[in-house]
Write an enzyme that holds these catalytic residues in place. Structure first.
Site, PDB file in Angstrom:
ATOM      1  N   ARG A 171       1.011  -1.082   0.001  1.00 45.95           N
ATOM      2  CA  ARG A 171      -0.203   0.185   0.085  1.00 45.95           C
ATOM      3  C   ARG A 171       0.808   1.247  -0.053  1.00 45.95           C
ATOM      4  O   ARG A 171       0.506   2.259   0.552  1.00 45.95           O
ATOM      5  CB  ARG A 171      -0.837   0.070   1.208  1.00 45.95           C
ATOM      6  CG  ARG A 171      -1.863  -1.279   1.469  1.00 45.95           C
ATOM      7  CD  ARG A 171      -2.685  -1.405  -0.077  1.00 45.95           C
ATOM      8  NE  ARG A 171      -3.711  -2.343   0.134  1.00 45.95           N
ATOM      9  CZ  ARG A 171      -3.179  -3.717  -0.533  1.00 45.95           C
ATOM     10  NH1 ARG A 171      -2.215  -3.748  -1.044  1.00 45.95           N
ATOM     11  NH2 ARG A 171      -4.166  -4.818  -0.052  1.00 45.95           N
TER      12      ARG A 171
ATOM     13  N   SER B  51     -11.105  -0.945   3.127  1.00 44.21           N
ATOM     14  CA  SER B  51     -10.427  -1.197   4.774  1.00 44.21           C
ATOM     15  C   SER B  51      -9.960  -0.048   4.808  1.00 44.21           C
ATOM     16  O   SER B  51      -9.111   0.845   4.181  1.00 44.21           O
ATOM     17  CB  SER B  51      -9.034  -2.141   4.151  1.00 44.21           C
ATOM     18  OG  SER B  51      -9.831  -3.399   3.509  1.00 44.21           O
TER      19      SER B  51
ATOM     20  N   GLU C 167      -4.924   3.014   6.005  1.00 51.44           N
ATOM     21  CA  GLU C 167      -4.860   2.648   4.817  1.00 51.44           C
ATOM     22  C   GLU C 167      -5.502   3.852   3.957  1.00 51.44           C
ATOM     23  O   GLU C 167      -5.457   3.970   2.904  1.00 51.44           O
ATOM     24  CB  GLU C 167      -5.405   1.042   4.316  1.00 51.44           C
ATOM     25  CG  GLU C 167      -5.384   0.917   2.910  1.00 51.44           C
ATOM     26  CD  GLU C 167      -5.753  -0.688   2.651  1.00 51.44           C
ATOM     27  OE1 GLU C 167      -6.327  -0.932   1.735  1.00 51.44           O
ATOM     28  OE2 GLU C 167      -5.155  -1.402   3.423  1.00 51.44           O
TER      29      GLU C 167
END
Length: 307
Positions: free
Chosen positions: A179, A230, A300
């Site tokens: 990420r 998420s 995230e």
């Protein structure tokens, strides 16, 4: 930044859609948050280049696709937001004897790339069907799901800088992680397109895998309520959702924001949630998991703007 300064930008000759004080709740998947000082949806890359050259040098610029990993605080953004979805939307196939590449601009929804690849009997793009954002966002954060990540398929990327200059960059010019995507040399550039390389295969098999992935997503995620996917990164060797659920947080609510009872790593807008509700719930989750499991969950999603 005051309105007099905002008004100084020259809009004559631009072909896109320029707005001031645009509510960002209309452009983020959480459906919450304040307004951006100004926004622009370019007609194409050439138009975007002209616009970027006119934005004051000191002013922050943010590119937004579907806004599926973004929370804008209720005080809004003192910045210029460039919208890419549906405007930077070109994508096509480029074939060679050994493989095939799909060129896709930043505003193309990731699931479109997955379906397009399957139609052309390419495999390896199926995971993109499970990413609820655009190519630009997937490139910027190395989005992934079901064991695959965006940059595993990237052959090259196209970027644009604040002076409107287009460049083609290779993957080895970036530090790519979980990420996370950072240029190895500091550059103020934005992703506007990419070439994705996939292998020739069986289109029916690819379509079946897409169908299975989407069925799993529907069964395990709260898709009927506004959310940003998420919220937290999975810590090494564990899952954020497991830690949140083990800390007794499923269903915990602040205002109109709730930790989903379907998937604990999702925070949903139950109706009229403010950005402050969502951010306070994020902090509560982090503090509780830190206390109960001695793990500090990392975000995230991006949180931007003024409270």
């Amino acid at each position: 930044m005051d309105m007099a300064e905002i008004a100084e930008i020259e809009t004559s000759g631009l072909r896109g859609n320029f707005k001031r004080n645009e509510p960002m709740r209309k452009h983020v998947s959480w459906r919450a948050g304040g307004a951006a000082d100004r926004t622009y949806a370019p007609a194409d890359l050439d138009d975007l280049a002209i616009f970027l050259r006119r934005v004051p040098e000191h002013e922050p610029v943010l590119f937004v696709g579907l806004g599926s990993n973004l929370l804008v605080r209720d005080g809004g953004l003192r910045a210029t937001v460039v919208f890419t979805h549906r405007v930077l939307a070109r994508f096509f196939l480029q074939e060679s004897p050994a493989s095939a590449e799909i060129y896709a601009e930043a505003g193309v929804a990731s699931p479109k790339v997955a379906r397009f690849a399957a139609v052309h009997n390419l495999e390896g793009a199926e995971f993109l069907a499970g990413i609820p954002g655009t190519v630009g966002g997937a490139l910027a954060m190395n989005a992934g799901c079901y064991g695959s990540e965006t940059w595993n398929a990237v052959a090259r990327v196209r970027t644009i800088d604040r002076a409107g200059r287009l460049q083609i960059r290779e993957p080895n010019e970036y530090a790519v992680g979980y990420r996370s995507v950072l240029p190895l040399q500091a550059r103020d550039e934005f992703f506007v397109a990419a070439w994705f390389r996939f292998v020739r295969g069986n289109g029916d098999r690819a379509r079946q895998k897409i169908k299975e992935l989407l069925s799993r997503r529907i069964a395990t995620q709260p898709l009927a309520e506004p959310n940003a996917g998420s919220v937290f990164r999975n810590p090494p060797g564990d899952y954020a959702a497991r830690l949140i659920e083990a800390s007794g947080l499923k269903g915990r609510r602040i205002g109109g924001a709730e930790v989903s009872s379907v998937h604990a790593n999702f925070i949903v807008n139950k109706g009229e949630a403010t950005a402050r509700d969502i951010e306070e719930l994020i902090v509560l989750v982090q503090e509780t998991v830190k206390r109960e499991a001695q793990v500090m969950l990392e975000l995230e999603v991006q949180i931007l703007g003024e409270s």
